[in-house]
Design a protein around this motif. Sequence first.
Motif, PDB file in Angstrom:
ATOM      1  N   HIS A   1      -8.083  23.445  24.424  1.00 42.12           N
ATOM      2  CA  HIS A   1      -8.501  23.192  25.802  1.00 42.12           C
ATOM      3  C   HIS A   1      -8.601  24.509  26.563  1.00 42.12           C
ATOM      4  CE1 HIS A   1      -7.473  19.069  24.798  1.00 42.12           C
ATOM      5  NE2 HIS A   1      -6.207  19.412  24.605  1.00 42.12           N
ATOM      6  N   ASN A   2      -9.648  24.647  27.360  1.00 36.12           N
ATOM      7  CA  ASN A   2      -9.888  25.894  28.090  1.00 36.12           C
ATOM      8  C   ASN A   2     -10.411  25.582  29.485  1.00 36.12           C
ATOM      9  OD1 ASN A   2      -9.894  28.067  25.646  1.00 36.12           O
ATOM     10  ND2 ASN A   2     -10.865  26.158  25.000  1.00 36.12           N
ATOM     11  N   ALA A   3      -9.841  26.242  30.482  1.00 37.62           N
ATOM     12  CA  ALA A   3     -10.274  26.016  31.856  1.00 37.62           C
ATOM     13  C   ALA A   3     -10.176  27.306  32.657  1.00 37.62           C
ATOM     14  CB  ALA A   3      -9.423  24.926  32.506  1.00 37.62           C
ATOM     15  N   PHE A   4     -11.014  27.412  33.688  1.00 39.21           N
ATOM     16  CA  PHE A   4     -11.031  28.578  34.556  1.00 39.21           C
ATOM     17  C   PHE A   4     -10.633  28.180  35.971  1.00 39.21           C
ATOM     18  CE2 PHE A   4     -13.792  29.455  31.067  1.00 39.21           C
ATOM     19  CZ  PHE A   4     -13.742  30.820  30.844  1.00 39.21           C
ATOM     20  N   GLY A   5      -9.945  29.082  36.687  1.00 39.34           N
ATOM     21  CA  GLY A   5      -9.655  28.822  38.085  1.00 39.34           C
ATOM     22  C   GLY A   5      -8.178  28.875  38.402  1.00 39.34           C
ATOM     23  N   MET A   6      -7.859  28.773  39.664  1.00 38.08           N
ATOM     24  CA  MET A   6      -6.489  28.932  40.138  1.00 38.08           C
ATOM     25  C   MET A   6      -5.551  27.843  39.614  1.00 38.08           C
ATOM     26  SD  MET A   6      -6.557  31.695  41.896  1.00 38.08           S
ATOM     27  CE  MET A   6      -5.008  31.607  42.786  1.00 38.08           C
TER      28      MET A   6
ATOM     29  N   CYS B   1     -11.703  11.244  29.594  1.00 34.65           N
ATOM     30  CA  CYS B   1     -10.496  11.339  30.429  1.00 34.65           C
ATOM     31  C   CYS B   1     -10.172  12.793  30.763  1.00 34.65           C
ATOM     32  CB  CYS B   1      -9.309  10.691  29.719  1.00 34.65           C
ATOM     33  SG  CYS B   1      -9.456   8.897  29.539  1.00 34.65           S
ATOM     34  N   ILE B   2     -10.371  13.691  29.809  1.00 35.83           N
ATOM     35  CA  ILE B   2     -10.126  15.114  30.043  1.00 35.83           C
ATOM     36  C   ILE B   2     -11.046  15.644  31.140  1.00 35.83           C
ATOM     37  CG2 ILE B   2     -10.421  17.404  29.003  1.00 35.83           C
ATOM     38  CD1 ILE B   2      -9.361  16.146  26.370  1.00 35.83           C
ATOM     39  N   LEU B   3     -12.302  15.246  31.109  1.00 34.17           N
ATOM     40  CA  LEU B   3     -13.237  15.687  32.140  1.00 34.17           C
ATOM     41  C   LEU B   3     -12.793  15.222  33.526  1.00 34.17           C
ATOM     42  CD1 LEU B   3     -16.661  15.075  30.348  1.00 34.17           C
ATOM     43  CD2 LEU B   3     -15.586  17.279  30.843  1.00 34.17           C
TER      44      LEU B   3
ATOM     45  N   PHE C   1      -8.322  18.343  39.317  1.00 35.87           N
ATOM     46  CA  PHE C   1      -7.648  19.604  39.645  1.00 35.87           C
ATOM     47  C   PHE C   1      -8.584  20.611  40.308  1.00 35.87           C
ATOM     48  CE2 PHE C   1      -4.276  17.938  37.098  1.00 35.87           C
ATOM     49  CZ  PHE C   1      -3.135  18.641  37.456  1.00 35.87           C
ATOM     50  N   GLY C   2      -9.794  20.190  40.597  1.00 38.95           N
ATOM     51  CA  GLY C   2     -10.734  21.086  41.253  1.00 38.95           C
ATOM     52  C   GLY C   2     -11.332  22.135  40.343  1.00 38.95           C
TER      53      GLY C   2
END
Length: 321
Positions: A20-25, A159-161, A167-168
Amino acid sequence: MISPQPAHKEQTSMGTVMSHNAFGMTAEDCLDAVCREVARLESILSRYIPESDVSRINQNAGRNFVEVNPETFNILARSLELSAICDGNFDITIAPLVNLWNIGKNTFTQPPSREIKQVLELVNYRDLILDASSKKVGLSRPRQAIDLGGIGKGYAGDCILEIFRDFGVTSAYSNLGGNVVTLGAKPDGTPWNIGIQHPRLVDSLIGSLAVIDRSIVTSGSYQRFSNDSLGKQFHHIIDPATGYPVESGLVSVTIVSDNSMTADVLSTALFVMGINRGMELLMSFPKTEAILMDSEEKVFVSKGLKGLFQSNKNILYTILE
């Protein structure tokens, strides 16, 4: 401002290693929630966990109806809808055949034809009965069983999307082992490049797809296979109509869709149906595309992916108009 570095987490769940990979605060907290959600879904949907909804349905086959989580009920209801649309080429009651062939185990071998014929009679999605008022589910006959291996990871992807959005997060992707979901584009605005594994060449790709906000699911004969005493290779995708590994002329099917669960089901159904019947079925699903490789390693790409699919060197492909 989006962080130039992604948060990254891996987990082992649903029989595969997920990334899993995500960008942002909020990316780190978001991925913690993603991992918890995947584990929760496995706890209710896995037939290998005795207390799960699916296991309880299977344990009571032919005897009792079982009250299940409303979420499980909805997944099963959608599974039946898709089974009917796919004319039974996707069937979640395939579990008795999966068990017979020992798929997923080191002893994956061809059973005697007599046993295949007997067990095949247990496979029929119409025997899964759902009572909408009580949210109870039952199988009509003893020894029947359901297996959500062909739809569970797809549902998890959707569901992951949702968690990414909650979470914005606006730029993220997850790889669920053959199932990939993407949210938005890369932080620089360019599309994600998703590689499609070659079904016969280790560490090689058919090509790559440039996608934004899409789900990509691949079913292929490379994932699990075994050889019989004569050296014939059997793969893990069983035809619910014959009880034997599929021989449709295809060795890889990739589906690109806005919905991960639908893509998961269609990747199996098209693999079973073959190119002609499969592409006819695909026309029933708007904004859904496919990349197919046949047993001669010819590649066919639906017209909606024109300009988005880049083949690997030495791979020729045909656009299906």
